[in-house]
Design an enzyme around this catalytic site. Sequence first.
Site, PDB file in Angstrom:
ATOM      1  N   ILE A 475      54.434  16.139  -1.340  1.00  0.00           N
ATOM      2  CA  ILE A 475      54.182  15.220  -2.460  1.00  0.00           C
ATOM      3  C   ILE A 475      52.820  15.501  -3.100  1.00  0.00           C
ATOM      4  O   ILE A 475      52.323  14.713  -3.889  1.00  0.00           O
ATOM      5  CB  ILE A 475      54.288  13.749  -2.016  1.00  0.00           C
ATOM      6  CG1 ILE A 475      53.244  13.415  -0.943  1.00  0.00           C
ATOM      7  CG2 ILE A 475      55.686  13.447  -1.504  1.00  0.00           C
ATOM      8  CD1 ILE A 475      53.138  11.937  -0.611  1.00  0.00           C
ATOM      9  N   GLU A 708      45.574   9.523   5.018  1.00  0.00           N
ATOM     10  CA  GLU A 708      45.272   8.079   5.024  1.00  0.00           C
ATOM     11  C   GLU A 708      43.777   7.812   5.206  1.00  0.00           C
ATOM     12  O   GLU A 708      43.195   6.989   4.494  1.00  0.00           O
ATOM     13  CB  GLU A 708      46.052   7.345   6.116  1.00  0.00           C
ATOM     14  CG  GLU A 708      47.465   7.847   6.379  1.00  0.00           C
ATOM     15  CD  GLU A 708      48.432   7.662   5.219  1.00  0.00           C
ATOM     16  OE1 GLU A 708      48.232   6.765   4.407  1.00  0.00           O
ATOM     17  OE2 GLU A 708      49.402   8.454   5.142  1.00  0.00           O
TER      18      GLU A 708
END
Lengths: 741, 327
Positions: A475, A708
């Site tokens: 992505i 993250e």
Amino acid sequence: MKAQDKQIGAPMNRVDGRLKVTGGAKYSAEYELPNMAYAVLVGSTIAKGRLTSIDAKAAEKAPGVLAVVTHFNSPKVPGFDTAGKDPSQPATVGGPLKIFKDDKIRYNDQVIAVVVADSWERARYAARLVKAQYAQEKHKTNLEASVSDAFLPTAAKKNPKHPMNDYQRGQVDAYKTGAIKLESEYVIPTEVHHPMELQSITAHWEAPDRLTLYDKTQGTMATRRDFAKEWNLPEENVKVIATFVGGAFGNALHSWPHESAAIIAAKVVNRPVKLMLTREQMFTNVGYRPYTWQKLGMSATPDGKITAITHESIGQTSTYEEFTESTLAQTRMMYQSPNVTTRYRLASLDVCSPIWMRGPGEATGAFALESAMDEMAHMLNLDPLEFRLRNYTEQDPEKNKPWSTKFLKECYQLGAERVGWNKRQLKPGSLRDGEWLIGYGMGVGTFGAHRGAATVGAQLLPDGTVLLQCATTDIGPGTGTVMTQIAAETLGLDPKKIRFELGNSSFPKAGTQGGSSTVNSVGPATQEACLALKEKLRTLAGAAFASAKKEDVTLTDGYLTLAGNAGARVPYADLIKQGGDKAVTVEAKPGPEGQQYSMYSFSVHFAEVRVHELTGEVRVSKLVSCADAGTIVNEKTAGNQMKGGAVGGIGMALMEAAHIDDRFGRYVTKDFADYHVPVHADSPDVQVAFVNKPDPHVNNLGTKGIGEIAIIGVAPAIANAVFNATGKRIRELPITPDKLI
Amino acid sequence: MNQFQYVRPSKPQAAIEAVTKDANATFIAGGTNLVDLMKRGIATPQKLVDINRLPLNKIEKENNGLRIGALALNSAVADDKLVRQKQPLLALALNAGASAQLRNMATVGGNMLQRTRCSYFYDLAMPCNKREPGTGCGALEGINRMHAIFGFSDKCIAVHPSDMSVALVALDATVLVSGPKGERRIPFADFHRLPGDTPEKDTNLEKGELITAVDIPDGPFTKHVHYQKVRERASYAFALLSVAAALDIENNTIKAARLAMGGVAHKPWRLTAAEQVLVGKPATEATFRQAAEVAMQGAKAFKHNAYKLKLGPNTIVQALRTAAAAA
Ligand SMILES: Cc1cc2nc3c(=O)[nH]c(=O)nc-3n(C[C@H](O)[C@H](O)[C@H](O)COP(=O)(O)OP(=O)(O)OC[C@H]3O[C@@H](n4cnc5c(N)ncnc54)[C@H](O)[C@@H]3O)c2cc1C
Ligand code: SF4
């Protein structure tokens, strides 16, 4: 780059970089199929109630319109009656919205019709002609007004071991009796992922029971499973293609109504149907980081030892799914505190379901925890870095296990030096440059080093190149690039001779790209597949090879060679002529280490901000992000991840907020004029530093995950810097000028 | 988007006629606002009269001032030598607006006529008197962070979003208009309207009237000028509030002053009373504060925009400070 160079760690350019910047990369909305039709969604204009009728006559008569599908005329979707909750999403109880199944309106702009026409423009025009009548009911869209109805997630109620249960170590709410204590409330508003690429799908029924989807998704296998189930088809009858994904940040982790709508529409018109959301619909129909209220109590001794923390949170969810995230995880393991209480609750509102957004939960929780750390340090008159060092955990206090690796102290040191932490003054408001007040702040982030099973196929092709395949998506982080590097190093082959294909559910299976787990999971599978391929070729290459050590075999420029044996050179052509299988498929799975160790990536972010004394504008003048993410496979793509996360953190801290007008239960922020994300001028040249030490326990590569931790802790670093600059503690994001004047 | 006709006349008279004759016809210049409104279904013209071929893009000296053609691009005006020399405040305000790409499309006439950015106005499912008279004002008791503190009515509390117009009202510009009834000149301060009972009307321009140019008289404001725009990010956002300040200073005494605010009213908000406070006084922080206080007299806030009552005077002080210090 030559084959003999070290590939893992090299700052290799993206293998698909050229395609991306020249427009050669094909995204889901760019597939053109013969006889294609185009679909546009119509959304409800109330937040709760029932549809009583839909007048589609004008739309149906509009030029080029092929069909208007609504609850009143939709074909039955067979799986809607059987599909229960989604097993891939253990944290989510309930299930994705079953579109057109009933007349219920559960949130504003819920899809009530899909208009299909022979061109997108005509579909869009006709969509505006569809008129609906409702029986409206009283809705709830305000979390603060629903605090008293907040509840423990059902999954936790059913299972006492579920991580969303209340957590206790030591005494309950011990901070209340602490010598030096604080109690603060924090709010983060709804934030929306808004990747550059809009959500889109092309649905093609190749036969009545065979479906191909060109879809924007983070997980080709998960999407395949969801829609196979929705249509009661065997999974192998559904194919999902997502070769390129233009960013997602989590919003393509879930299957959404527009995907179901396109598939239904394609069935109705019996043509391939392309559907792309508008930017407005990206606010309302594909999830968001949920509005969350938090309360944090903390006590400490005068010499800076934390004695207790209580962290409570209430997150927003929809009425049809219980979406949960690990908002309180960092609080349980980051600092040494004998007493820790956490309580996680949900409030069901008449809104679309949220979905994990980069640094899910942890980024929200870290805003409270890391702000409170700064508040306590200030109360203690201690440097916030020193305060963190005094409460550093050498092993996981939650699970009572050793860390697999933890190099957070090294991160602290790297970051403090680079930002110029020694310039920071204890007393807020001490530094200025003309009209600009200057402050420094820090925030810490952590995220589990997750690893799942993954399978990679590898084969030597007749032209001497190696083809690798895996269903994983990319992505944007550069998955194809780093897998190429891992393969090149394992095989000893020039990366240019390797092609890593991904984003196709027919390829060997892999999990969804999310939770910073792809390199941890697909990386070892790539490595093992390459080892197996070498092994296979060795057996075909004759005696010298068969008796040699595995590690000594390499694939060089057209030859299989042996280290230390210049004579042993077998041309690929010979191997290929030999017949026999030159392909392997290998699955790699996490080992038992996960039981023995606590595995986390860590980051720290240091910010220098300037706040205008009169206008309250905040500029982040320096941002330094340091990470302990294990082995860095590619400094360049890893650095991109960190920078992107940091910029996302600037957005979270200073500008991102989607507001609902509760009278209508409808968003008023519906485009980029109202919902601000950082522009270049908002972002300094983010400095990134990695400790780059391998973790021996997560996998053989030593990786721990980056995506993250790149954002977790950034927002509090900026908020803390704003406090240091101004003496104003902002506990409700974003920190807009109006809050500082 | 609706179906529409498209014509592209080359003479002003033909363009004026085309719009006058047809109830649902409208001019289009850069299209950066109108096309967005059409895509959202807020503007539904049935005929677009493209005026880009009209000879209205010159920037030239005229009598004792500057004449800027209505079709001059925002970027062309901001980069123009004459403008920078004679009216640098205008260049500053233009460059504070939108993005380079948009300024390369947007025209002076279109900029003045851009519509409010009130979110309720932009959503067909929400009440809005400006878009659909009689449906009510969604913002009045809704989310009104961006809304007016001056000159509003209970029918509409929207603000005008143009940066350029704030500078033009401060500089005493005049709008040149040509219409079915001939030509007329409208002082810039009278060009935009307050909402009153007819918020659907943003300006005093009549149907079929074409803006041909803007005149700006020469003045002494060639050095001590500043456009201060406060927004939620460093660039490319509409103003929470903005201030255009122009001073003529001699021996640290203010000889003449111009002051206007954006983001506070349905029109660019000229602050004449505050200007009078400034004139004859030393260019000091105390003077600026005093002017700022006078400027804010009569301001009234709604639920979410009370911050403007403080941001307003602060921004005025900041703009005046910077203007005074400009070398
Ligand atoms: C993303 C974005 C950000 C923006 N940010 C800002 C900002 O920060 N500050 C700011 O000030 N503006 C901003 N704008 C608005 C921008 O300045 C306007 O869209 C632009 O100036 C309009 O000019 P145009 O020539 O494109 O007008 P058009 O869209 O062509 O026309 C606008 C209106 O004016 C009418 N019209 C145009 N010319 C004439 C004429 N000569 N005579 C009579 N009627 C005429 C048209 O009929 C139409 O009704 C932004 C716009 C966008 C899209
Ligand atoms: S403020 Fe004006 S534009 Fe906004 S909703 Fe009210 S009437 Fe409409």
